[in-house]
Scaffold this motif. Structure first.
Motif, short mmCIF file in Angstrom:
data_model
loop_
_atom_site.label_atom_id
_atom_site.label_comp_id
_atom_site.label_asym_id
_atom_site.label_seq_id
_atom_site.Cartn_x
_atom_site.Cartn_y
_atom_site.Cartn_z
N ARG A 182 0.84 -1.20 0.00
CA ARG A 182 0.00 0.00 0.00
C ARG A 182 0.88 1.25 0.00
N GLU A 183 0.46 2.27 -0.73
CA GLU A 183 1.11 3.57 -0.67
C GLU A 183 0.33 4.44 0.29
N PRO A 184 0.96 5.46 0.88
CA PRO A 184 0.27 6.30 1.86
C PRO A 184 -1.06 6.84 1.33
N GLY A 185 -2.09 6.70 2.15
CA GLY A 185 -3.41 7.22 1.81
C GLY A 185 -4.26 6.30 0.95
N GLU A 186 -3.70 5.19 0.48
CA GLU A 186 -4.48 4.28 -0.36
C GLU A 186 -5.38 3.36 0.46
N THR A 187 -6.54 3.09 -0.09
CA THR A 187 -7.40 2.04 0.46
C THR A 187 -6.92 0.70 -0.08
N ASP A 188 -7.47 -0.39 0.44
CA ASP A 188 -7.14 -1.71 -0.09
C ASP A 188 -7.43 -1.78 -1.59
N ILE A 189 -8.59 -1.29 -1.98
CA ILE A 189 -9.01 -1.40 -3.38
C ILE A 189 -8.16 -0.49 -4.27
N ASP A 190 -7.77 0.68 -3.77
CA ASP A 190 -6.84 1.54 -4.53
C ASP A 190 -5.54 0.79 -4.80
N THR A 191 -5.01 0.17 -3.75
CA THR A 191 -3.75 -0.58 -3.88
C THR A 191 -3.91 -1.73 -4.86
N LEU A 192 -4.99 -2.47 -4.71
CA LEU A 192 -5.26 -3.61 -5.60
C LEU A 192 -5.28 -3.16 -7.05
N ALA A 193 -6.06 -2.14 -7.35
CA ALA A 193 -6.20 -1.67 -8.74
C ALA A 193 -4.86 -1.17 -9.29
N ARG A 194 -4.14 -0.39 -8.51
CA ARG A 194 -2.86 0.15 -8.97
C ARG A 194 -1.84 -0.96 -9.20
N GLU A 195 -1.68 -1.84 -8.22
CA GLU A 195 -0.68 -2.90 -8.34
C GLU A 195 -0.96 -3.85 -9.50
N ILE A 196 -2.22 -4.21 -9.69
CA ILE A 196 -2.55 -5.14 -10.77
C ILE A 196 -2.36 -4.48 -12.13
N MET A 197 -2.66 -3.21 -12.24
CA MET A 197 -2.39 -2.49 -13.49
C MET A 197 -0.89 -2.45 -13.74
N GLU A 198 -0.10 -2.14 -12.70
CA GLU A 198 1.36 -2.05 -12.85
C GLU A 198 1.99 -3.40 -13.20
N GLU A 199 1.51 -4.48 -12.58
CA GLU A 199 2.12 -5.79 -12.79
C GLU A 199 1.60 -6.53 -14.00
N LEU A 200 0.28 -6.43 -14.25
CA LEU A 200 -0.35 -7.29 -15.25
C LEU A 200 -1.08 -6.54 -16.36
N THR A 201 -1.05 -5.23 -16.32
CA THR A 201 -1.68 -4.36 -17.32
C THR A 201 -3.16 -4.67 -17.56
N VAL A 202 -3.88 -5.02 -16.50
CA VAL A 202 -5.33 -5.18 -16.58
C VAL A 202 -5.99 -4.23 -15.59
N THR A 203 -7.24 -3.91 -15.86
CA THR A 203 -8.01 -3.01 -15.02
C THR A 203 -8.94 -3.81 -14.12
N ILE A 204 -8.81 -3.61 -12.83
CA ILE A 204 -9.69 -4.26 -11.85
C ILE A 204 -11.02 -3.52 -11.83
N ASP A 205 -12.12 -4.27 -11.85
CA ASP A 205 -13.46 -3.69 -11.70
C ASP A 205 -13.69 -3.51 -10.20
N ARG A 206 -13.47 -2.31 -9.72
CA ARG A 206 -13.53 -2.02 -8.28
C ARG A 206 -14.87 -2.42 -7.66
N SER A 207 -15.95 -2.31 -8.43
CA SER A 207 -17.28 -2.60 -7.88
C SER A 207 -17.48 -4.08 -7.57
N THR A 208 -16.62 -4.94 -8.13
CA THR A 208 -16.76 -6.39 -7.89
C THR A 208 -15.76 -6.92 -6.86
N ALA A 209 -14.89 -6.07 -6.35
CA ALA A 209 -13.87 -6.52 -5.40
C ALA A 209 -14.52 -7.06 -4.13
#
Length: 133
Positions: free
Chosen positions: A36-63
């Motif tokens: 997690r980066e400062p100020g991020e929620t779990d879902i913010d971290t999830l979406a950012r990390e998965i985009m950075e690592e795997l170049t896919v977009t997480i559908d936040r509403s389904t997390a």
């Protein structure tokens, strides 16, 4: 004194297999995600990390929270733990290794010894539930 590394992971299952990644220079697979980066929620971290690592977009509403697991951190001194908070989520795109990822692989329970300690606990949990074959 115990130090805990706080990480967020994406649990992406398909056909009884789980998506794993191996970073450059590492000898084990990890579930995709990261710190997690400062100020991020779990879902913010999830979406950012998965985009950075795997170049896919997480559908936040389904997390959906799958569980939180803790174990000795791989390659770290005794007393350094990793706490992995895991989420499932739908996504857009095809998981593809980014520059920081050497390999993307679909793993089964028989690959348990090829993943980090905290991931082994997650593998056990998913196998016990019949989701990882």
């Amino acid at each position: 004194m115990t130090t805990t590394i706080d990480k967020i992971a994406w649990i992406h299952l398909s056909g009884g297999r789980i998506l794993g990644t191996r970073s450059r220079g590492n000898d084990v697979y990890y579930l995709p995600g990261g710190k997690r980066e400062p100020g991020e929620t779990d879902i913010d971290t999830l979406a950012r990390e998965i985009m950075e690592e795997l170049t896919v977009t997480i559908d936040r509403s389904t997390a959906a929270h799958l569980g939180t697991f803790q174990a000795q951190a791989h390659g770290k001194a005794d007393g350094v733990l990793v706490r992995m908070t895991c989420y499932t989520a739908d996504h857009d795109g095809t998981p593809t290794a980014s520059n920081e990822i050497a390999e993307v692989a679909w793993l089964t329970y028989s690959d348990r010894d090829r993943v980090a300690a905290v991931d082994q606990i997650i593998f056990d949990h998913l196998h016990g539930d019949g989701r990882l074959t």
